[in-house]
Design an enzyme around this catalytic site. Structure first.
Site, PDB file in Angstrom:
ATOM      1  N   CYS B 115       0.812  -1.143  -0.109  1.00  0.00           N
ATOM      2  CA  CYS B 115      -0.029  -0.214  -0.051  1.00  0.00           C
ATOM      3  C   CYS B 115       0.916   1.290   0.035  1.00  0.00           C
ATOM      4  O   CYS B 115       1.395   1.671  -1.075  1.00  0.00           O
ATOM      5  CB  CYS B 115      -1.056  -0.140   1.155  1.00  0.00           C
ATOM      6  SG  CYS B 115      -2.340   1.108   1.107  1.00  0.00           S
ATOM      7  N   ARG B 152     -12.688   6.112  -1.548  1.00  0.00           N
ATOM      8  CA  ARG B 152     -11.670   5.162  -1.432  1.00  0.00           C
ATOM      9  C   ARG B 152     -12.017   3.969  -2.287  1.00  0.00           C
ATOM     10  O   ARG B 152     -13.130   3.603  -2.437  1.00  0.00           O
ATOM     11  CB  ARG B 152     -11.477   4.972   0.048  1.00  0.00           C
ATOM     12  CG  ARG B 152     -10.934   6.138   0.850  1.00  0.00           C
ATOM     13  CD  ARG B 152     -10.578   5.700   2.411  1.00  0.00           C
ATOM     14  NE  ARG B 152      -9.566   4.911   2.394  1.00  0.00           N
ATOM     15  CZ  ARG B 152      -8.246   5.394   2.690  1.00  0.00           C
ATOM     16  NH1 ARG B 152      -8.264   6.462   2.485  1.00  0.00           N
ATOM     17  NH2 ARG B 152      -7.420   4.346   2.852  1.00  0.00           N
ATOM     18  N   HIS B 240      -4.247  -6.220   1.495  1.00  0.00           N
ATOM     19  CA  HIS B 240      -3.744  -6.655   2.662  1.00  0.00           C
ATOM     20  C   HIS B 240      -4.562  -7.897   3.034  1.00  0.00           C
ATOM     21  O   HIS B 240      -5.146  -8.536   1.910  1.00  0.00           O
ATOM     22  CB  HIS B 240      -4.643  -5.695   3.772  1.00  0.00           C
ATOM     23  CG  HIS B 240      -4.185  -4.071   3.302  1.00  0.00           C
ATOM     24  ND1 HIS B 240      -3.086  -3.777   3.934  1.00  0.00           N
ATOM     25  CD2 HIS B 240      -4.768  -3.042   2.739  1.00  0.00           C
ATOM     26  CE1 HIS B 240      -2.937  -2.459   3.786  1.00  0.00           C
ATOM     27  NE2 HIS B 240      -4.055  -2.111   3.068  1.00  0.00           N
TER      28      HIS B 240
END
Lengths: 389, 284
Positions: B115, B152, B240
């Protein structure tokens, strides 16, 4: 105007009952949502409606237990209290709760309102109410896929507080709310630095905790926060000390459920902070559990991202699993099984927390249950039926 | 889940190997979001179970990086972090550690970047308010945040490994782990699964290979289906989960590459593979 007001009150009361009657939900979302949309002026009724005032509780962990403790202290003092349930802590749920606790003429019934407020709805609620006291329990990473990052929550709180100070300055004779904050939360100090009203700070000392039926360091913070909050509205030290022993834990926060000759103790474990806290508490506890059941769901209220299970401390996890039968359940039970495996806990049994037959097979007479949010609701529904909630 | 079940011999493997895995973990206190530290736990666990010793070298703000330190590492890991924490390390990374790190990667050093730290390896990051942060310029890509009003990119992701990864002989071997029942799809696991949560959109230059191509929504940006980046022996990704939790082949790929061994003995990944395959039902 008063006609609109009465309509809103009655609309809420009727719609809430209908939703419950037809089992369409908890009945706290839609009434408040609709009223807030069409008649937001209704909030002004609650701004001054409570003779003793409003107490708000917000933060990522400990809201439910802290607000339950505050309500308990006040009731023991003889006050009547409007309090919301944890599932009704968004703007709509808060408004529904307030509207339901009015008489047929729409007048507020209770002396106090004690409201727990979701951390991202806090600014919305603060716009409408004039709390006497605000408790910030603290901030930890929680359901980040829903919430964004801690920085953005802090930013929203900070803006909310400065708007609030501004709105109070405009009106003569209004005192600023007392803020009750966690000393061990450095994030909070930053946004408090510009606050002009009284600020009280609580820590994690366990003097009050020892008098209560609760355990675990995290509960020290909850008890201390609640005690400070009620002191700010005039409750005496002595009264707090005498009320503490009769406090009953809120559902899922140390609640006991009896089933098939077993005692199942429920500890809501919805994020790394509450999971680690509960595991630590179980490790220190004198109760010997035969089995441990961990339930992991990824529903919307839980957050779809379960990565946080790797933020659980592996060492404490091994400690709590030692000598117990370990069960996993929930929509993401495989992820939990893998997480446990990587922590070195390899003997794990899969089960189903929504089936009584399966739960009967869980070994032993004392079982500790660690569910996340929707998992806890499903588990309770399976064992106790929907209406009890 | 018992990774050694039926694989007892694997535990002996590391004894005669005479090698150890030395992981350089950059900024563990600042860059550890969404369970990213789980990646370290998984690398440690999958190596130790095979008898391979592991050492973790934490590289913090006050760590002095010299060539000897970088040479002693055979794997570098850097996680994601909240914006504020990224700002804390940014100056230190760019001014003090960046050149050693990119040199290490240029010489074929193995690395996993998640990320925010993946973004920092590109040319620049343009924030929501238009502010520009220079990147380490290790590879030709850039990241731009479309502004606070744009949502997002959040959700479960499944991607097909890119040709560069699929043709890598090491990846070929570590991904041949599918059970018999999955014959239709062949023996190898050529997907990567995880959960993304990022505001910035990353755009790769044509010459740069993505780690994979998403079969779900999400990825580097909303338009070209690419996810992450793979170059020499470094992997950057938005996933993730932590990413290594449900992608055992990627974990073994990194370990094999780090130790420069052609083949790692098998672990019993049955449960993990089920979770990996189940993840395909979670996508949007």
């Amino acid at each position: 105007m008063w006609i609109m007001y009465l309509i809103s009150v009655w609309f809420t009361k009727v719609l809430h009952r209908l939703i419950k009657l037809f089992n369409l939900g908890n009945g706290y979302t839609w009434p408040g949502h609709i009223v807030n949309k069409f008649f937001p002026k209704i909030w002004s009724n609650f701004r001054r409606g409570f003779s003793q005032g409003v107490i708000l509780v917000t933060g990522t962990n400990g809201k439910t237990t802290t607000s339950a403790l505050i309500a308990h202290f006040l009731r023991e003092e003889g006050f009547s209290v409007t309090a919301n349930r944890s599932g009704a802590n968004l703007l709509s749920g808060v408004l529904t709760t307030l509207l339901l606790r009015t008489n047929i003429f729409g007048r507020v019934i209770d002396d106090f309102a004690v409201l727990e407020v979701d951390e991202l709805n806090f600014d919305l609620v603060l716009k409408h109410l004039k709390p006497r006291t605000i408790v910030f329990t603290g901030l930890s990473r929680d359901q980040l896929d829903r919430y964004g990052e801690i920085d953005s929550i802090l930013e929203r709180w900070s803006v909310a507080l400065s708007d609030y100070i501004g709105s109070c300055k405009g009106s003569l004779g209004e005192d600023l709310s007392t803020l009750v904050i966690n000393t061990d939360s450095p994030h909070l100090e930053k946004i408090m630095s510009s606050y002009e009203g009284p600020v009280l700070r609580f820590d994690g000392s366990d003097d009050y905790l020892k008098l209560s039926p609760l355990s675990g360091t995290f509960n020290s913070y909850n008890v201390n926060a609640a005690a400070l909050a009620v002191k700010s509205v005039g409750v005496s030290e002595r009264s707090i000390e005498t009320s503490l022993p009769n406090f009953k834990p809120v559902f899922g926060r140390g609640e006991k459920v009896y089933f098939d000759g077993k005692e199942l103790d429920l500890f809501l474990a919805k994020n790394p902070a509450s999971f680690n806290n509960n595991v630590e508490m179980l490790n220190q506890s004198n109760t010997l559990y035969d089995s441990l059941l961990i339930i992991l769901n990824d529903g919307i209220p839980d957050g779809r991202d379960v990565s946080w299970i790797y933020d659980i401390d592996s060492y404490k996890l091994r400690q709590v699993c030692m000598g117990k039968n370990i069960y996993v359940a929930g929509t993401r039970h495989l992820d939990m099984e893998i997480r446990l495996g990587y922590a070195g806990i390899i003997e794990v049994i899969n089960t189903d927390h929504t089936s009584m037959e399966e739960l009967e097979r869980v070994a032993g007479s004392k079982v500790a249950v660690l569910p996340n949010y929707s998992a806890m609701l499903e588990f309770r529904e399976c064992l106790l039926g929907r209406n009890i909630l | 889940m018992n990774l050694l079940e039926g694989c007892k011999k694997s535990a002996e493997f590391g004894k005669n190997l005479g090698k150890k895995l030395r992981i350089g973990w950059f900024y563990p206190d600042f860059l550890n979001l969404y369970g990213d530290s789980g990646n370290i736990e998984i690398l440690v666990s999958r190596s130790s179970l095979r008898g391979i010793p592991v050492e973790i070298e934490k590289i913090d703000l006050d760590t002095f990086i010299d060539p000897a330190l970088m040479e002693s590492l055979n794997l570098v890991f850097m996680g994601g972090g909240p914006d504020l924490n990224q700002q804390h390390i940014y100056k230190d990374l760019l001014e003090k550690k960046g050149s050693s790190l990119t040199e290490y990667l240029d010489y074929g050093g193995v690395g996993l970047f998640i990320c925010g730290s993946y973004q920092l390896l590109g040319s620049y990051y343009k924030g929501a308010a238009g502010e520009i942060m220079e990147g380490l310029k290790f590879l030709d890509f850039f990241t731009e945040h479309p502004g606070v009003d744009e949502p997002r990119m959040v959700g479960n992701v499944v991607s097909e490994a890119s040709p560069v990864l699929l043709e890598d002989p090491v990846f070929k071997r570590v991904s041949e782990i599918l059970p018999e029942e999955e014959k239709e799809t062949g023996k190898s696991l050529h997907t990567l699964v995880g959960f993304e949560n990022h505001g910035g959109r990353t755009y790769l230059d044509e010459e740069v290979s993505p780690l994979g191509y998403t079969v779900s929504e999400g990825g580097n940006n909303q338009s070209d289906k690419t996810e992450g980046v793979v170059h020499k022996n470094m992997v950057g990704t938005y996933l993730h989960g932590p990413i290594l939790a449900r992608n055992p082949h990627l974990a073994d790929y990194l370990i094999s590459k780090a130790l420069k061994i052609p083949e790692l003995p098998r672990l019993n990944d049955e449960v993990i593979i089920s979770a990996h395959l189940e993840s395909k039902k979670l996508i949007r």
